[in-house]
Design a protein around this motif. Sequence first.
Motif, PDB file in Angstrom:
ATOM      1  N   LYS A  96       0.851  -1.191   0.000  1.00  0.00           N
ATOM      2  CA  LYS A  96       0.000   0.000   0.000  1.00  0.00           C
ATOM      3  C   LYS A  96       0.887   1.240   0.000  1.00  0.00           C
ATOM      4  O   LYS A  96       1.913   1.285   0.671  1.00  0.00           O
ATOM      5  CB  LYS A  96      -0.917   0.015   1.221  1.00  0.00           C
ATOM      6  N   PRO A  98       2.044   4.649   1.160  1.00  0.00           N
ATOM      7  CA  PRO A  98       1.880   5.587   2.276  1.00  0.00           C
ATOM      8  C   PRO A  98       1.889   7.020   1.755  1.00  0.00           C
ATOM      9  O   PRO A  98       2.744   7.381   0.947  1.00  0.00           O
ATOM     10  CB  PRO A  98       3.101   5.317   3.155  1.00  0.00           C
ATOM     11  N   GLU A 103       1.081   7.348   7.965  1.00  0.00           N
ATOM     12  CA  GLU A 103       1.111   6.126   7.152  1.00  0.00           C
ATOM     13  C   GLU A 103       2.552   5.675   6.909  1.00  0.00           C
ATOM     14  O   GLU A 103       2.830   4.476   6.843  1.00  0.00           O
ATOM     15  CB  GLU A 103       0.394   6.353   5.820  1.00  0.00           C
ATOM     16  N   ALA A 104       3.468   6.636   6.784  1.00  0.00           N
ATOM     17  CA  ALA A 104       4.880   6.295   6.586  1.00  0.00           C
ATOM     18  C   ALA A 104       5.418   5.506   7.766  1.00  0.00           C
ATOM     19  O   ALA A 104       6.189   4.554   7.602  1.00  0.00           O
ATOM     20  CB  ALA A 104       5.700   7.565   6.369  1.00  0.00           C
ATOM     21  N   ARG A 106       3.782   3.469   9.620  1.00  0.00           N
ATOM     22  CA  ARG A 106       3.194   2.134   9.679  1.00  0.00           C
ATOM     23  C   ARG A 106       3.580   1.254   8.485  1.00  0.00           C
ATOM     24  O   ARG A 106       3.328   0.065   8.488  1.00  0.00           O
ATOM     25  CB  ARG A 106       1.661   2.236   9.749  1.00  0.00           C
ATOM     26  N   SER A 107       4.171   1.858   7.468  1.00  0.00           N
ATOM     27  CA  SER A 107       4.392   1.135   6.222  1.00  0.00           C
ATOM     28  C   SER A 107       5.502   0.092   6.321  1.00  0.00           C
ATOM     29  O   SER A 107       6.600   0.376   6.815  1.00  0.00           O
ATOM     30  CB  SER A 107       4.745   2.124   5.101  1.00  0.00           C
ATOM     31  N   LYS A 115      11.816   5.111   8.043  1.00  0.00           N
ATOM     32  CA  LYS A 115      10.479   5.634   8.335  1.00  0.00           C
ATOM     33  C   LYS A 115      10.548   7.023   8.955  1.00  0.00           C
ATOM     34  O   LYS A 115       9.759   7.906   8.633  1.00  0.00           O
ATOM     35  CB  LYS A 115       9.739   4.685   9.282  1.00  0.00           C
ATOM     36  N   ARG A 119       9.087  10.268   7.328  1.00  0.00           N
ATOM     37  CA  ARG A 119       8.083  11.052   8.064  1.00  0.00           C
ATOM     38  C   ARG A 119       8.455  12.537   8.062  1.00  0.00           C
ATOM     39  O   ARG A 119       7.601  13.404   7.830  1.00  0.00           O
ATOM     40  CB  ARG A 119       7.959  10.539   9.491  1.00  0.00           C
TER      41      ARG A 119
END
Length: 408
Positions: A96, A98, A103-104, A106-107, A115, A119
């Motif tokens: 998915k 991000p 979202e970054a 959690r990716s 990350k 972010r």
Amino acid sequence: MDEEYDVIVLGTGLKECILSGLLSVDGLKLWKRFRGSDKPPAHLGPSRDYNVDMVPKFMMANGILVQTLIHTDVTKYLYFKAVDGSYVFNKGKVYKVPATDMEALRSPLMGLFEKRRARNFFIYVQNYDEKDPATHEGLDLTSVTTRELIAKYGLNENTVDFIGHALALHRDDRYLDEPALDTVQRMKLYAESLARFQGGSPYIYPLYGLGELPQAFARLSAVYGGTYMLNKPECKVEFDEEGKVFGVTSEGETAKCKKVVCDPSYLPNKVRRIGKVARAIVIMSHPIPNTDESHSVQVILPQKQLGRRSDMYLFCCSYTHNVAPKGKFIAFVSAEAETNNPERELKPGIDLLGPIDEIFYDIYDRFEPVNEPSLDNCFISTSYDATTHFETTVVDVLRTYTLITGKR
């Protein structure tokens, strides 16, 4: 037909209808076009339940096309549904995309330290306001290249790949050495579109397919006094001694006009070939694997992941958008053709689909105009590219509109 008009628009493709093709076909027409037989197999379901867009594209929910639809009030003729997912191909797997700082984090696309760097970059993009220098962090994005901006945040090659191709929707890597402002604006559009409908992707798609769009613009044109002439064979554009268009002739009748809008097929001597698009049209009985059972989805396969010169695109829609019988899914795999063998060239995208019911291959030439509209009053659109979103298409429409009217 023997009347004079300000502008004559030839064809009923989407670009032509917005200015006044994305024609939907049913299952039987699709079968006859690619198989030559009159009887599609029963397991594909009723032919009348198919609305297959021959050049399928999703709409960015906050993009130029949606703004155009709202501006022209054509939305009263259309019904839309959010697209379930937006994915990217990376190191042999589908992930998915991000789009925000949260979202970054959690990716699974990135490791822990990457990350954090991603972010920080996303926060910069989200806060960036072209009119507010306080948000620029001392960077002039009209001169700083995308490569230089990314280097400031220390992002690795894989992160750059999905940001540039799946978020900013660049078709190749030339953007890296161009001013970063365009990439930042594209990323902001993606995030704004994602937030607009709170869906799983930034895209929307009309119920019953894109064939509804030309119909809606045709109705709008008729409301404002436009005249439609259907099934006119062999339309010939007529020119005077100075080379300016003065009309269009069909079946012995000539409709006079000051300007003509058309696609490249009407004036082949005023266009040049700029490439080819290879595509596969696939009918399936299941969603694309590894996309969270999404009934509508886009997957972008960046060029670097495939060793290509440009990206590959995977589009999938289903009966939930009323484009296929219940239980059926329609997928397209498309790319700028780099060989004369579409089956082999499109294999990386087709391999992501899982079991298929039927597959059809196609390849078509792309053209762009080479005429000077100010001299001949002919306004020719560029052929559709391989992308599965509308941003490049609407840029061409608005460019043509500005050439015709002088307005922006």
